[in-house]
Design a protein around this motif. Structure first.
Motif, PDB file in Angstrom:
ATOM      1  N   LEU A  70      33.272  11.836  27.356  1.00 40.39           N
ATOM      2  CA  LEU A  70      33.650  11.563  25.743  1.00 40.39           C
ATOM      3  C   LEU A  70      32.297  10.823  25.334  1.00 40.39           C
ATOM      4  O   LEU A  70      31.833   9.928  25.789  1.00 40.39           O
ATOM      5  CB  LEU A  70      34.957  10.930  25.662  1.00 40.39           C
ATOM      6  N   VAL A  71      31.896  11.355  23.897  1.00 47.39           N
ATOM      7  CA  VAL A  71      31.017  10.690  23.365  1.00 47.39           C
ATOM      8  C   VAL A  71      31.402   9.791  22.063  1.00 47.39           C
ATOM      9  O   VAL A  71      32.488  10.499  21.394  1.00 47.39           O
ATOM     10  CB  VAL A  71      29.990  11.615  22.732  1.00 47.39           C
ATOM     11  N   ASP A  73      30.772   6.506  19.321  1.00 50.52           N
ATOM     12  CA  ASP A  73      29.790   5.903  18.482  1.00 50.52           C
ATOM     13  C   ASP A  73      29.818   4.454  18.913  1.00 50.52           C
ATOM     14  O   ASP A  73      30.619   3.991  19.805  1.00 50.52           O
ATOM     15  CB  ASP A  73      29.952   6.086  17.105  1.00 50.52           C
ATOM     16  N   ALA A  74      29.117   3.633  18.294  1.00 50.78           N
ATOM     17  CA  ALA A  74      28.890   2.118  18.378  1.00 50.78           C
ATOM     18  C   ALA A  74      30.094   1.522  18.304  1.00 50.78           C
ATOM     19  O   ALA A  74      30.541   0.659  18.800  1.00 50.78           O
ATOM     20  CB  ALA A  74      27.804   1.533  17.455  1.00 50.78           C
ATOM     21  N   GLU A  75      31.038   1.995  17.366  1.00 52.48           N
ATOM     22  CA  GLU A  75      32.468   1.363  17.310  1.00 52.48           C
ATOM     23  C   GLU A  75      33.477   1.945  18.189  1.00 52.48           C
ATOM     24  O   GLU A  75      34.630   1.539  18.034  1.00 52.48           O
ATOM     25  CB  GLU A  75      32.813   1.746  15.516  1.00 52.48           C
ATOM     26  N   GLY A  76      33.041   2.919  19.041  1.00 51.06           N
ATOM     27  CA  GLY A  76      34.088   3.372  20.125  1.00 51.06           C
ATOM     28  C   GLY A  76      34.853   4.596  19.461  1.00 51.06           C
ATOM     29  O   GLY A  76      35.603   4.943  20.268  1.00 51.06           O
ATOM     30  N   GLU A  77      34.318   4.987  18.253  1.00 55.93           N
ATOM     31  CA  GLU A  77      35.155   6.233  17.706  1.00 55.93           C
ATOM     32  C   GLU A  77      34.683   7.429  18.392  1.00 55.93           C
ATOM     33  O   GLU A  77      33.288   7.685  18.600  1.00 55.93           O
ATOM     34  CB  GLU A  77      34.948   6.300  16.351  1.00 55.93           C
ATOM     35  N   LEU A  78      35.684   8.242  18.877  1.00 56.71           N
ATOM     36  CA  LEU A  78      35.326   9.568  19.598  1.00 56.71           C
ATOM     37  C   LEU A  78      34.361  10.554  18.362  1.00 56.71           C
ATOM     38  O   LEU A  78      35.273  10.735  17.448  1.00 56.71           O
ATOM     39  CB  LEU A  78      36.460  10.339  19.792  1.00 56.71           C
ATOM     40  N   CYS A 114      44.660  16.611  21.607  1.00 51.73           N
ATOM     41  CA  CYS A 114      45.775  16.839  21.886  1.00 51.73           C
ATOM     42  C   CYS A 114      46.748  15.388  21.875  1.00 51.73           C
ATOM     43  O   CYS A 114      45.863  14.249  21.645  1.00 51.73           O
ATOM     44  CB  CYS A 114      46.387  17.414  23.358  1.00 51.73           C
ATOM     45  N   THR A 115      47.932  15.163  21.885  1.00 55.80           N
ATOM     46  CA  THR A 115      48.568  13.986  21.866  1.00 55.80           C
ATOM     47  C   THR A 115      49.488  13.974  23.352  1.00 55.80           C
ATOM     48  O   THR A 115      49.536  15.067  23.796  1.00 55.80           O
ATOM     49  CB  THR A 115      49.530  13.960  20.715  1.00 55.80           C
ATOM     50  N   PRO A 116      49.936  12.751  23.536  1.00 59.66           N
ATOM     51  CA  PRO A 116      50.877  12.693  24.663  1.00 59.66           C
ATOM     52  C   PRO A 116      52.101  13.365  24.574  1.00 59.66           C
ATOM     53  O   PRO A 116      52.623  13.758  25.838  1.00 59.66           O
ATOM     54  CB  PRO A 116      51.113  11.110  24.883  1.00 59.66           C
ATOM     55  N   GLU A 117      52.440  13.764  23.486  1.00 64.48           N
ATOM     56  CA  GLU A 117      53.920  14.413  23.233  1.00 64.48           C
ATOM     57  C   GLU A 117      53.505  15.981  23.401  1.00 64.48           C
ATOM     58  O   GLU A 117      54.535  16.810  23.565  1.00 64.48           O
ATOM     59  CB  GLU A 117      54.612  14.062  21.906  1.00 64.48           C
ATOM     60  N   ASP A 140      47.805   8.340  17.578  1.00 71.02           N
ATOM     61  CA  ASP A 140      47.878   7.670  16.254  1.00 71.02           C
ATOM     62  C   ASP A 140      46.038   7.460  15.886  1.00 71.02           C
ATOM     63  O   ASP A 140      45.644   6.311  15.684  1.00 71.02           O
ATOM     64  CB  ASP A 140      48.209   6.150  16.342  1.00 71.02           C
ATOM     65  N   GLU A 141      45.415   8.595  16.094  1.00 75.37           N
ATOM     66  CA  GLU A 141      43.837   8.845  15.838  1.00 75.37           C
ATOM     67  C   GLU A 141      43.095   7.672  16.771  1.00 75.37           C
ATOM     68  O   GLU A 141      42.119   7.645  16.534  1.00 75.37           O
ATOM     69  CB  GLU A 141      43.864   8.382  14.512  1.00 75.37           C
ATOM     70  N   GLU A 142      43.827   7.297  17.815  1.00 72.94           N
ATOM     71  CA  GLU A 142      43.081   6.415  18.913  1.00 72.94           C
ATOM     72  C   GLU A 142      42.864   7.169  20.110  1.00 72.94           C
ATOM     73  O   GLU A 142      44.021   7.663  20.849  1.00 72.94           O
ATOM     74  CB  GLU A 142      43.901   5.034  19.180  1.00 72.94           C
ATOM     75  N   LEU A 143      41.779   7.092  20.634  1.00 73.88           N
ATOM     76  CA  LEU A 143      41.604   7.976  22.044  1.00 73.88           C
ATOM     77  C   LEU A 143      42.249   7.088  22.967  1.00 73.88           C
ATOM     78  O   LEU A 143      41.952   6.045  23.235  1.00 73.88           O
ATOM     79  CB  LEU A 143      39.758   7.868  22.289  1.00 73.88           C
TER      80      LEU A 143
END
Length: 173
Positions: A70-71, A73-78, A114-117, A140-143
């Motif tokens: 997974l790539v 950025d510096a803020e940890g965003e995918l 995808c999401t967990p559901e 919720d948009e978080e990896l």
């Protein structure tokens, strides 16, 4: 022996009824979700930054024995995903010059997530249709994880082994 005598049989005893499949003990393939697979995994996320080299990415892939990174950025965003397949294609295009290139130059930025559901059947269909083997999981948009086609196949194999065992127990008693 009197004519009214009947010997004791198994049918005289009360038996606890068993069921080979219940919702609590076995999920059908159509009910299994991404979350069920994530529960069986370690939860480790292997990431790399876009400015790092393909050489570094190859080392992480090798050392962790995984097929994609997974790539972030510096803020940890995918921001992307880099797979072995991406690297192999570039190796064919730029032989001898691939390892110094950056992850940003090779990574896939149009992400399928995808999401967990989400159902495993749906995820497998997307992977098959899109011809890719790894999918980031967002809540919720978080990896929160990554699921691979191998994870899904392994999960289903374990479920099938469990079903076979329960059927065998039902038959044997």
């Amino acid at each position: 022996m009197p004519a009214s005598y009947r010997p004791h049989t198994r049918d005289d005893d009360e038996h606890e009824h068993s069921h080979s499949q219940t919702l609590a003990t076995n999920l059908s393939a159509s009910e299994a979700t991404v979350d069920h697979v994530l529960e069986t995994k370690s939860g480790d996320l292997f990431t790399i930054h876009p400015h790092e080299t393909i050489g570094r990415a190859v080392e992480v892939l090798r050392d962790q024995r995984i097929g994609a990174l997974l790539v972030v950025d510096a803020e940890g965003e995918l921001v992307g995903i880099l797979s072995e397949r991406d690297i192999v294609r570039r190796l064919a295009d730029t032989p001898g010059r691939t390892l110094p290139q950056t992850v940003a130059e090779l990574m896939t930025t149009k992400l399928e997530t995808c999401t967990p559901e989400d159902s495993l059947v749906w995820v497998l269909r997307r992977m098959t249709d899109g011809r890719f083997r790894h999918m980031p999981v967002l809540e919720d948009e978080e990896l929160i994880g990554m699921i691979s086609i191998g994870d899904v196949v392994n999960f289903r194999l374990i479920a099938l082994e469990y079903e076979a065992l329960k059927l065998k127990q039902l038959i044997v008693g």
